[in-house]
Design a protein around this motif. Sequence first.
Motif, PDB file in Angstrom:
ATOM      1  N   UNK A  36     -27.857  23.591 -29.220  1.00 51.98           N
ATOM      2  CA  UNK A  36     -27.721  24.543 -30.314  1.00 51.98           C
ATOM      3  C   UNK A  36     -26.294  24.983 -30.544  1.00 51.98           C
ATOM      4  N   UNK A  37     -26.093  25.383 -31.792  1.00 54.06           N
ATOM      5  CA  UNK A  37     -24.830  25.964 -32.215  1.00 54.06           C
ATOM      6  C   UNK A  37     -25.150  26.978 -33.297  1.00 54.06           C
ATOM      7  N   UNK A  38     -25.007  28.243 -32.978  1.00 56.45           N
ATOM      8  CA  UNK A  38     -25.369  29.274 -33.942  1.00 56.45           C
ATOM      9  C   UNK A  38     -26.846  29.198 -34.261  1.00 56.45           C
ATOM     10  N   UNK A  39     -27.168  29.064 -35.536  1.00 54.71           N
ATOM     11  CA  UNK A  39     -28.580  28.990 -35.937  1.00 54.71           C
ATOM     12  C   UNK A  39     -29.076  27.542 -36.042  1.00 54.71           C
ATOM     13  N   UNK A  40     -28.185  26.565 -35.893  1.00 59.52           N
ATOM     14  CA  UNK A  40     -28.582  25.154 -35.971  1.00 59.52           C
ATOM     15  C   UNK A  40     -28.914  24.625 -34.584  1.00 59.52           C
ATOM     16  N   UNK A  41     -29.919  23.758 -34.513  1.00 59.13           N
ATOM     17  CA  UNK A  41     -30.239  23.136 -33.230  1.00 59.13           C
ATOM     18  C   UNK A  41     -30.752  21.724 -33.458  1.00 59.13           C
ATOM     19  N   UNK A  61     -20.916  20.712 -33.154  1.00 55.87           N
ATOM     20  CA  UNK A  61     -20.414  21.497 -32.040  1.00 55.87           C
ATOM     21  C   UNK A  61     -21.591  22.162 -31.333  1.00 55.87           C
ATOM     22  N   UNK A  62     -21.629  22.074 -30.028  1.00 50.77           N
ATOM     23  CA  UNK A  62     -22.730  22.599 -29.228  1.00 50.77           C
ATOM     24  C   UNK A  62     -22.240  23.802 -28.433  1.00 50.77           C
ATOM     25  N   UNK A  63     -22.989  24.895 -28.513  1.00 50.03           N
ATOM     26  CA  UNK A  63     -22.644  26.096 -27.756  1.00 50.03           C
ATOM     27  C   UNK A  63     -23.580  26.311 -26.570  1.00 50.03           C
ATOM     28  N   UNK A  64     -24.864  25.963 -26.744  1.00 47.97           N
ATOM     29  CA  UNK A  64     -25.869  26.239 -25.714  1.00 47.97           C
ATOM     30  C   UNK A  64     -26.880  25.107 -25.658  1.00 47.97           C
TER      31      UNK A  64
END
Length: 122
Positions: A36-41, A61-64
Amino acid sequence: MRSPLRALTVGFALTCLTVVGTTSTAHAADGQLTLSSGSASRTILYDTCQPPRQFPFQQFQIDAFHNQPSPGCQALLINQAGASTVLCVGRGTVPAEFRQVRLVQLQPGTAPPCGFGTTSTG
């Protein structure tokens, strides 16, 4: 800006359908990896990591992540420089050097469990 993201989303959806399409309707996928990145996954569903499989993830871009691997499997993130890191089992945040991921690879192996406040392991 939305057009490239929409094209990436459609392309990824087709990739996921290909992976999911290899499983029978009587058997659900054992492994699941959500990036996930923000609201996108993006989610990858799979039954096996033998042979190893790679999924391109350019321009995402991946955050989690939330990693629930199939038994005996592990997920790796491969960044633009070619370095890789094994994702722990559970939920975690992605280290800054792996947020611009080039490939996700599912391969045989054992991933460590995620701990409290843990980022992926390398």
